[in-house]
Design a protein around this motif. Structure first.
Motif, mmCIF file in Angstrom:
data_model
loop_
_atom_site.group_PDB
_atom_site.id
_atom_site.type_symbol
_atom_site.label_atom_id
_atom_site.label_comp_id
_atom_site.label_asym_id
_atom_site.label_seq_id
_atom_site.Cartn_x
_atom_site.Cartn_y
_atom_site.Cartn_z
ATOM 1 N N LEU A 191 0.838 -1.204 0.000
ATOM 2 C CA LEU A 191 0.000 0.000 0.000
ATOM 3 C C LEU A 191 0.871 1.252 0.000
ATOM 4 C CD1 LEU A 191 -2.821 -1.073 2.464
ATOM 5 C CD2 LEU A 191 -3.092 -0.549 0.033
ATOM 6 N N TYR A 192 1.933 1.239 0.806
ATOM 7 C CA TYR A 192 2.833 2.391 0.839
ATOM 8 C C TYR A 192 3.602 2.516 -0.478
ATOM 9 C CZ TYR A 192 6.755 5.417 1.765
ATOM 10 O OH TYR A 192 7.674 6.411 1.678
ATOM 11 N N GLY A 193 4.248 1.421 -0.893
ATOM 12 C CA GLY A 193 5.054 1.457 -2.122
ATOM 13 C C GLY A 193 4.225 1.796 -3.347
ATOM 14 N N GLY A 194 3.040 1.230 -3.432
ATOM 15 C CA GLY A 194 2.167 1.526 -4.560
ATOM 16 C C GLY A 194 1.655 2.950 -4.518
ATOM 17 N N GLY A 195 1.285 3.403 -3.331
ATOM 18 C CA GLY A 195 0.812 4.777 -3.186
ATOM 19 C C GLY A 195 1.856 5.792 -3.590
ATOM 20 N N VAL A 196 3.100 5.521 -3.236
ATOM 21 C CA VAL A 196 4.202 6.409 -3.617
ATOM 22 C C VAL A 196 4.334 6.471 -5.136
ATOM 23 C CG1 VAL A 196 6.730 6.565 -3.581
ATOM 24 C CG2 VAL A 196 5.493 6.194 -1.472
ATOM 25 N N LYS A 197 4.245 5.324 -5.782
ATOM 26 C CA LYS A 197 4.368 5.291 -7.247
ATOM 27 C C LYS A 197 3.216 6.014 -7.932
ATOM 28 C CE LYS A 197 6.861 0.920 -7.351
ATOM 29 N NZ LYS A 197 6.666 0.334 -6.022
ATOM 30 N N VAL A 198 2.050 5.980 -7.332
ATOM 31 C CA VAL A 198 0.878 6.634 -7.924
ATOM 32 C C VAL A 198 0.945 8.144 -7.743
ATOM 33 C CG1 VAL A 198 -1.628 6.894 -7.685
ATOM 34 C CG2 VAL A 198 -0.615 4.615 -7.726
ATOM 35 N N ILE A 199 1.441 8.613 -6.615
ATOM 36 C CA ILE A 199 1.356 10.027 -6.255
ATOM 37 C C ILE A 199 2.580 10.849 -6.666
ATOM 38 C CG2 ILE A 199 1.239 11.612 -4.296
ATOM 39 C CD1 ILE A 199 -0.517 9.478 -2.913
ATOM 40 N N ARG A 200 3.763 10.303 -6.477
ATOM 41 C CA ARG A 200 4.978 11.113 -6.670
ATOM 42 C C ARG A 200 5.389 11.225 -8.137
ATOM 43 N NH1 ARG A 200 8.751 9.382 -1.542
ATOM 44 N NH2 ARG A 200 7.289 10.111 0.042
ATOM 45 N N THR A 201 6.199 12.247 -8.400
ATOM 46 C CA THR A 201 6.721 12.476 -9.752
ATOM 47 C C THR A 201 7.957 11.612 -9.976
ATOM 48 O OG1 THR A 201 8.204 14.247 -9.048
ATOM 49 C CG2 THR A 201 5.955 14.889 -9.675
ATOM 50 N N ARG A 202 8.384 11.544 -11.224
ATOM 51 C CA ARG A 202 9.585 10.787 -11.569
ATOM 52 C C ARG A 202 10.794 11.293 -10.774
ATOM 53 N NH1 ARG A 202 10.546 7.771 -16.035
ATOM 54 N NH2 ARG A 202 8.865 8.768 -17.192
ATOM 55 N N GLU A 203 10.912 12.608 -10.643
ATOM 56 C CA GLU A 203 12.049 13.193 -9.926
ATOM 57 C C GLU A 203 12.035 12.797 -8.445
ATOM 58 O OE1 GLU A 203 10.059 14.954 -12.072
ATOM 59 O OE2 GLU A 203 11.560 14.749 -13.658
ATOM 60 N N GLN A 204 10.863 12.718 -7.872
ATOM 61 C CA GLN A 204 10.748 12.318 -6.467
ATOM 62 C C GLN A 204 11.009 10.826 -6.285
ATOM 63 O OE1 GLN A 204 6.739 13.815 -5.998
ATOM 64 N NE2 GLN A 204 7.446 15.452 -4.626
ATOM 65 N N LEU A 205 10.694 10.019 -7.284
ATOM 66 C CA LEU A 205 10.896 8.573 -7.198
ATOM 67 C C LEU A 205 12.337 8.163 -7.496
ATOM 68 C CD1 LEU A 205 7.671 7.327 -9.025
ATOM 69 C CD2 LEU A 205 8.161 7.186 -6.587
ATOM 70 N N ARG A 206 13.031 8.935 -8.314
ATOM 71 C CA ARG A 206 14.367 8.572 -8.782
ATOM 72 C C ARG A 206 15.343 8.203 -7.666
ATOM 73 N NH1 ARG A 206 15.418 12.779 -12.074
ATOM 74 N NH2 ARG A 206 14.370 11.716 -13.774
ATOM 75 N N PRO A 207 15.436 8.923 -6.545
ATOM 76 C CA PRO A 207 16.419 8.551 -5.522
ATOM 77 C C PRO A 207 16.203 7.156 -4.921
ATOM 78 C CG PRO A 207 15.627 10.775 -5.137
ATOM 79 C CD PRO A 207 14.780 10.186 -6.218
ATOM 80 N N MET A 208 14.973 6.698 -4.888
ATOM 81 C CA MET A 208 14.724 5.392 -4.282
ATOM 82 C C MET A 208 14.433 4.298 -5.303
ATOM 83 S SD MET A 208 11.058 6.014 -2.481
ATOM 84 C CE MET A 208 10.410 7.617 -2.810
ATOM 85 N N MET A 209 14.180 4.672 -6.553
ATOM 86 C CA MET A 209 13.854 3.696 -7.591
ATOM 87 C C MET A 209 14.515 4.112 -8.897
ATOM 88 S SD MET A 209 9.791 3.371 -6.926
ATOM 89 C CE MET A 209 9.169 3.480 -5.266
#
Length: 120
Positions: A17-35
């Motif tokens: 739920l957390y990991g999926g929610g992050v992928k749905v809500i955040r931008t590519r730039e926000q996801l890049r450091p962790m993914m």
């Protein structure tokens, strides 16, 4: 078995739920450091993966809790096994050898699926 299911499924559901929610809500730039893989993946695909994770997390908890279509918990667990096997392949193809978390999630989802068979 019932208590074991709720513990294992609860942990797996919260994680997804957390990991999926992050992928749905955040931008590519926000996801890049962790993914790092988001650079090579179209954002609609990242959002779709996140949606699948959120729906799967709900599928682990809601059907057994309500007693309506409890077989969906088993389907969600099998889906998570397949999802994490795919994620492991993606990481390895990108040269990322840090797949211990993915393999632990495969094992957790497999145990959850096995425990979910007690509903059937």
């Amino acid at each position: 078995m019932n208590v074991a299911y709720w513990i294992v499924a609860g942990v797996l559901a919260v994680f997804n739920l957390y990991g999926g929610g992050v992928k749905v809500i955040r931008t590519r730039e926000q996801l890049r450091p962790m993914m790092a893989w988001v650079d090579r993946t179209p954002m609609p695909a990242v959002r779709a993966i996140g949606s699948v994770e959120v729906l799967g997390g709900i599928g682990l908890i809601l059907p057994p809790l309500t007693g309506i279509a409890p077989w969906l918990a088993l389907a969600a667990a099998i889906g998570f096994v397949l999802l994490q096997l795919g994620a492991t392949a993606v990481h390895l193809n990108l040269g990322d050898r840090r797949v211990a978390l993915n393999l632990a999630l495969v094992a957790t989802a497999a145990v959850t699926g096995w425990l979910a068979t007690s509903w059937l």
